[in-house]
Design a protein around this motif. Structure first.
Motif, PDB file in Angstrom:
ATOM      1  N   PHE A 106       7.257  -7.103   7.942  1.00  0.00           N
ATOM      2  CA  PHE A 106       7.541  -6.134   6.874  1.00  0.00           C
ATOM      3  C   PHE A 106       8.680  -6.600   5.989  1.00  0.00           C
ATOM      4  CE2 PHE A 106      10.459  -4.854  10.222  1.00  0.00           C
ATOM      5  CZ  PHE A 106      11.586  -4.389   9.554  1.00  0.00           C
ATOM      6  N   GLY A 107       8.714  -6.001   4.807  1.00  0.00           N
ATOM      7  CA  GLY A 107       9.799  -6.246   3.864  1.00  0.00           C
ATOM      8  C   GLY A 107      10.381  -4.918   3.418  1.00  0.00           C
ATOM      9  N   VAL A 108      11.461  -5.000   2.665  1.00  0.00           N
ATOM     10  CA  VAL A 108      12.171  -3.804   2.209  1.00  0.00           C
ATOM     11  C   VAL A 108      12.422  -3.956   0.720  1.00  0.00           C
ATOM     12  CG1 VAL A 108      14.281  -2.482   2.538  1.00  0.00           C
ATOM     13  CG2 VAL A 108      13.340  -3.718   4.442  1.00  0.00           C
ATOM     14  N   SER A 109      12.170  -2.889  -0.044  1.00  0.00           N
ATOM     15  CA  SER A 109      12.400  -2.986  -1.495  1.00  0.00           C
ATOM     16  C   SER A 109      12.932  -1.656  -2.028  1.00  0.00           C
ATOM     17  CB  SER A 109      11.082  -3.342  -2.194  1.00  0.00           C
ATOM     18  OG  SER A 109      10.270  -2.192  -2.283  1.00  0.00           O
ATOM     19  N   PRO A 110      13.327  -1.621  -3.302  1.00  0.00           N
ATOM     20  CA  PRO A 110      13.708  -0.325  -3.885  1.00  0.00           C
ATOM     21  C   PRO A 110      12.503   0.614  -3.885  1.00  0.00           C
ATOM     22  CG  PRO A 110      14.393  -2.148  -5.309  1.00  0.00           C
ATOM     23  CD  PRO A 110      13.498  -2.732  -4.244  1.00  0.00           C
ATOM     24  N   LEU A 111      12.747   1.898  -3.839  1.00  0.00           N
ATOM     25  CA  LEU A 111      11.659   2.876  -3.882  1.00  0.00           C
ATOM     26  C   LEU A 111      10.983   2.848  -5.258  1.00  0.00           C
ATOM     27  CD1 LEU A 111      13.568   5.705  -2.028  1.00  0.00           C
ATOM     28  CD2 LEU A 111      11.321   4.825  -1.324  1.00  0.00           C
ATOM     29  N   PRO A 112       9.729   3.309  -5.326  1.00  0.00           N
ATOM     30  CA  PRO A 112       9.026   3.311  -6.616  1.00  0.00           C
ATOM     31  C   PRO A 112       9.658   4.270  -7.635  1.00  0.00           C
ATOM     32  CG  PRO A 112       7.488   3.598  -4.780  1.00  0.00           C
ATOM     33  CD  PRO A 112       8.866   3.753  -4.212  1.00  0.00           C
ATOM     34  N   ALA A 113       9.296   4.057  -8.893  1.00  0.00           N
ATOM     35  CA  ALA A 113       9.778   4.921  -9.977  1.00  0.00           C
ATOM     36  C   ALA A 113       8.676   5.889 -10.382  1.00  0.00           C
ATOM     37  CB  ALA A 113      10.152   4.058 -11.169  1.00  0.00           C
ATOM     38  N   GLU A 148      15.130  11.697  -4.613  1.00  0.00           N
ATOM     39  CA  GLU A 148      14.628  10.393  -5.083  1.00  0.00           C
ATOM     40  C   GLU A 148      13.428  10.571  -6.005  1.00  0.00           C
ATOM     41  OE1 GLU A 148      14.284   8.763  -1.184  1.00  0.00           O
ATOM     42  OE2 GLU A 148      16.343   7.982  -1.205  1.00  0.00           O
ATOM     43  N   TRP A 149      12.515  11.491  -5.615  1.00  0.00           N
ATOM     44  CA  TRP A 149      11.341  11.728  -6.486  1.00  0.00           C
ATOM     45  C   TRP A 149      11.801  12.231  -7.855  1.00  0.00           C
ATOM     46  CZ3 TRP A 149       9.024  15.556  -2.380  1.00  0.00           C
ATOM     47  CH2 TRP A 149       8.720  14.859  -1.210  1.00  0.00           C
ATOM     48  N   THR A 150      12.614  13.291  -7.841  1.00  0.00           N
ATOM     49  CA  THR A 150      12.951  13.927  -9.124  1.00  0.00           C
ATOM     50  C   THR A 150      13.787  12.974  -9.991  1.00  0.00           C
ATOM     51  OG1 THR A 150      14.884  15.035  -8.197  1.00  0.00           O
ATOM     52  CG2 THR A 150      12.861  16.293  -8.245  1.00  0.00           C
ATOM     53  N   TYR A 151      14.769  12.341  -9.401  1.00  0.00           N
ATOM     54  CA  TYR A 151      15.628  11.457 -10.200  1.00  0.00           C
ATOM     55  C   TYR A 151      14.825  10.266 -10.733  1.00  0.00           C
ATOM     56  CZ  TYR A 151      20.135   9.612 -11.724  1.00  0.00           C
ATOM     57  OH  TYR A 151      21.191   9.175 -12.484  1.00  0.00           O
ATOM     58  N   SER A 152      13.912   9.764  -9.899  1.00  0.00           N
ATOM     59  CA  SER A 152      13.131   8.593 -10.321  1.00  0.00           C
ATOM     60  C   SER A 152      12.131   8.948 -11.412  1.00  0.00           C
ATOM     61  CB  SER A 152      12.373   7.983  -9.130  1.00  0.00           C
ATOM     62  OG  SER A 152      11.258   8.797  -8.794  1.00  0.00           O
ATOM     63  N   ASN A 153      11.968  10.250 -11.674  1.00  0.00           N
ATOM     64  CA  ASN A 153      11.045  10.667 -12.735  1.00  0.00           C
ATOM     65  C   ASN A 153      11.811  11.244 -13.926  1.00  0.00           C
ATOM     66  OD1 ASN A 153       8.278  10.772 -13.425  1.00  0.00           O
ATOM     67  ND2 ASN A 153       8.257  13.007 -13.139  1.00  0.00           N
ATOM     68  N   ASP A 160      -4.464  -8.481  -0.623  1.00  0.00           N
ATOM     69  CA  ASP A 160      -4.079  -9.027  -1.917  1.00  0.00           C
ATOM     70  C   ASP A 160      -3.484  -7.965  -2.860  1.00  0.00           C
ATOM     71  OD1 ASP A 160      -3.720 -11.004  -3.712  1.00  0.00           O
ATOM     72  OD2 ASP A 160      -5.764 -10.927  -4.526  1.00  0.00           O
ATOM     73  N   ARG A 161      -2.513  -7.233  -2.346  1.00  0.00           N
ATOM     74  CA  ARG A 161      -1.853  -6.188  -3.144  1.00  0.00           C
ATOM     75  C   ARG A 161      -0.362  -6.477  -3.270  1.00  0.00           C
ATOM     76  NH1 ARG A 161      -4.939  -1.631  -5.015  1.00  0.00           N
ATOM     77  NH2 ARG A 161      -7.034  -2.425  -4.699  1.00  0.00           N
ATOM     78  N   GLU A 162       0.227  -5.947  -4.336  1.00  0.00           N
ATOM     79  CA  GLU A 162       1.662  -6.143  -4.591  1.00  0.00           C
ATOM     80  C   GLU A 162       2.466  -4.976  -4.025  1.00  0.00           C
ATOM     81  OE1 GLU A 162       2.926  -8.757  -6.497  1.00  0.00           O
ATOM     82  OE2 GLU A 162       0.864  -9.527  -6.440  1.00  0.00           O
ATOM     83  N   VAL A 163       3.760  -5.205  -3.881  1.00  0.00           N
ATOM     84  CA  VAL A 163       4.669  -4.108  -3.517  1.00  0.00           C
ATOM     85  C   VAL A 163       4.683  -3.131  -4.704  1.00  0.00           C
ATOM     86  CG1 VAL A 163       7.045  -3.499  -2.935  1.00  0.00           C
ATOM     87  CG2 VAL A 163       6.095  -5.691  -2.174  1.00  0.00           C
ATOM     88  N   PRO A 164       4.403  -1.838  -4.480  1.00  0.00           N
ATOM     89  CA  PRO A 164       4.317  -0.909  -5.614  1.00  0.00           C
ATOM     90  C   PRO A 164       5.664  -0.673  -6.301  1.00  0.00           C
ATOM     91  CG  PRO A 164       4.174   0.272  -3.530  1.00  0.00           C
ATOM     92  CD  PRO A 164       4.148  -1.188  -3.191  1.00  0.00           C
ATOM     93  N   GLU A 165       5.611  -0.559  -7.616  1.00  0.00           N
ATOM     94  CA  GLU A 165       6.842  -0.277  -8.368  1.00  0.00           C
ATOM     95  C   GLU A 165       6.855   1.123  -8.936  1.00  0.00           C
ATOM     96  OE1 GLU A 165       7.526  -3.473 -11.114  1.00  0.00           O
ATOM     97  OE2 GLU A 165       7.853  -4.886  -9.463  1.00  0.00           O
ATOM     98  N   THR A 166       5.710   1.794  -8.898  1.00  0.00           N
ATOM     99  CA  THR A 166       5.668   3.192  -9.347  1.00  0.00           C
ATOM    100  C   THR A 166       5.010   4.020  -8.249  1.00  0.00           C
ATOM    101  OG1 THR A 166       3.466   3.025 -10.327  1.00  0.00           O
ATOM    102  CG2 THR A 166       5.343   2.479 -11.761  1.00  0.00           C
ATOM    103  N   TRP A 167       5.213   5.327  -8.304  1.00  0.00           N
ATOM    104  CA  TRP A 167       4.592   6.209  -7.300  1.00  0.00           C
ATOM    105  C   TRP A 167       3.071   6.169  -7.431  1.00  0.00           C
ATOM    106  CZ3 TRP A 167       7.610   7.279  -3.473  1.00  0.00           C
ATOM    107  CH2 TRP A 167       8.985   7.479  -3.658  1.00  0.00           C
ATOM    108  N   ASP A 168       2.573   6.025  -8.671  1.00  0.00           N
ATOM    109  CA  ASP A 168       1.112   5.942  -8.845  1.00  0.00           C
ATOM    110  C   ASP A 168       0.558   4.705  -8.142  1.00  0.00           C
ATOM    111  OD1 ASP A 168       1.222   8.211 -10.351  1.00  0.00           O
ATOM    112  OD2 ASP A 168       1.032   7.192 -12.295  1.00  0.00           O
TER     113      ASP A 168
END
Ligand code: GLC
Length: 435
Positions: A291-298, A207-212, A159-167
């Protein structure tokens, strides 16, 4: 009767000579070699396309030369051929970051009729492959952007969602990993990605640095921007994944290593390129249909970012048959082959109209739903730093790798990196710029 005989002889004569003329201008036996990738289904699909070409051009034999999976190793091999001005390889599959560094070795496709097809492709890739003096040194073949792969069955089970942030990704990965291990799968991990010291790590870490909100390492206006708090913070955060939600061995993983762990059913999340979609759905694999595919977390101070990847076809200036090689490259980069590769291998077309093609969208629905991710992907600083991009990237991934392995903390590694980048490029430092 005699007259008829004369006519027949004349006809035979004409046919025989036109046959010779035909063989001269079109029938010369030519052998062309394409150096291409072998990541996932790449090699088999390149061979399939080469066979399609040979069927239509029976005088041409196309050999496909397999090259190493990791981009840096492949570049090393190419440079051996190119610096020796070797005619052995006619067509090279080149990374989107290489046209600036390698332009001098390739012919201009505008000399071989490219104006007729360039408008079909994404303009940004055509621009990327065009030198400042207007030479088109590579035809776009497929584009790439980093994506988050997630297990739908397991997110549902817990019962979890696809994460939208790295946390959120960390938290969900940790929780489900513990549950799955407790249920008996001791090899299960939360997140696999590309942590080896190579170009793939440059992609992940950008991706990490730009997303932050930490910028692009070097900005398009040639300022070194990597030494900033947001970049340092997120690189430290990523180092915290090693040995927790990600295996310790992630610091030696490329795309194919991450994919094999994922396809074995041993990871909840994976960062990878679109090619892993078709493969993960092959019948019989634990991931198939799960599985599914989504944008990477922010990051906390930014928004989701995907690194722009992709491959192009360049024709060597040292080829013995540049015209035939250009014709072959344009066939491989043309609509028919791009469609076949999209449907069978989930390789993103560079031809815009294929994103509206029903067969393509049926085979890979996210080509439609994540279209913005592909068109807004963040470029590595290859244009700003050419012809030294490869050195810049190597300094960057080595610095990040030293943080991931615990040899250095991010603050120190990035301070040294800044000095090394100043030495290599001669650029000044500046603040990260991003929308
Ligand atoms: C993918 C991308 C390419 C990138 C490489 C890094 O192949 O398409 O642009 O350099 O991964 O591993």
């Amino acid at each position: 009767m005699r007259k008829n005989l004369f006519l027949v002889l004349a006809l035979v004569f004409v046919i025989a000579f036109s046959g010779i003329a035909f063989a001269d201008s079109h029938g010369e036996e030519i052998s062309l070699t394409v150096a291409g990738g072998a990541v996932g289904q790449e090699k088999e699909l390149t061979i399939k396309a080469a066979e399609m070409y040979m069927e239509r051009n029976p005088n041409v034999t196309v050999e496909v030369l397999e090259t190493p999976d990791l981009a840096n190793d492949r570049l090393g091999l190419y440079l051996q051929f190119l610096e020796a001005e070797s005619p052995e390889v006619d067509v090279y599959q080149i990374d989107v970051i290489w046209p600036g560094d390698l332009a001098e070795h390739f012919v201009d496709f505008y000399d071989y009729g490219a104006e007729e097809v360039v408008d079909k492709h994404f303009q940004a890739i055509i621009d990327n492959n065009t030198t400042t003096d207007g030479r088109l040194v590579a035809m776009p073949w497929f584009t790439d952007a980093g994506l988050l792969y997630y297990r739908t069955d397991l997110l549902e089970k817990y019962d979890r969602e696809v994460p939208e942030t790295w946390d959120e990704l960390e938290e969900t990965a940790q929780y489900i990993m513990e549950e799955e291990r407790a249920a008996g799968n001791e090899d299960f991990y939360g997140y696999v990605w590309q942590g080896d010291a190579y170009e793939g790590l440059t992609c992940d870490a950008l991706e990490w640095t730009y997303s932050n909100g930490g910028g692009q390492i070097v900005s398009p206006d040639q300022k070194i921007t990597i030494n900033n708090d947001k970049a340092i913070e997120i690189i430290n955060q990523a180092a915290g994944w090693v040995g927790t939600i990600s295996p310790t061995g992630v610091t030696g993983m490329g795309e194919e290593d991450a994919r094999s762990m994922w396809e074995a059913g041993n990871a909840l999340f994976m960062r990878n390129w679109p090619y892993a979609y078709a493969l993960g759905n092959q019948e019989g694999k634990p991931t198939a249909g799960n599985f599914g595919v989504s944008p990477l977390p922010a990051g906390d101070s930014g928004k989701s970012a995907a690194t722009l990847g992709g491959w192009n076809l360049g024709v060597s200036k040292y080829s013995n048959h540049p015209e035939e090689a250009a014709k072959l490259a344009m066939f491989l980069a043309g609509e028919e082959v791009q469609k076949m590769r999209a449907v069978e291998g989930s390789f993103n077309p560079t031809i815009k109209s294929l994103y509206e093609d029903e067969d393509v969208l049926e085979a890979v629905p996210f080509f439609g739903s994540l279209y913005d991710v592909f068109t807004n992907a963040v470029a590595r600083p290859s244009t700003a730093t050419a012809p030294q991009y490869n050195q810049v990237s190597e300094l960057f991934f080595q610095a990040v790798h030293s943080v991931l392995t615990g040899e250095s903390d991010a603050q120190t590694a990035i301070e040294y990196l800044e000095l090394d980048l100043e030495d290599t490029t001669g650029f000044e430092t500046g603040e990260p710029v991003q929308p």
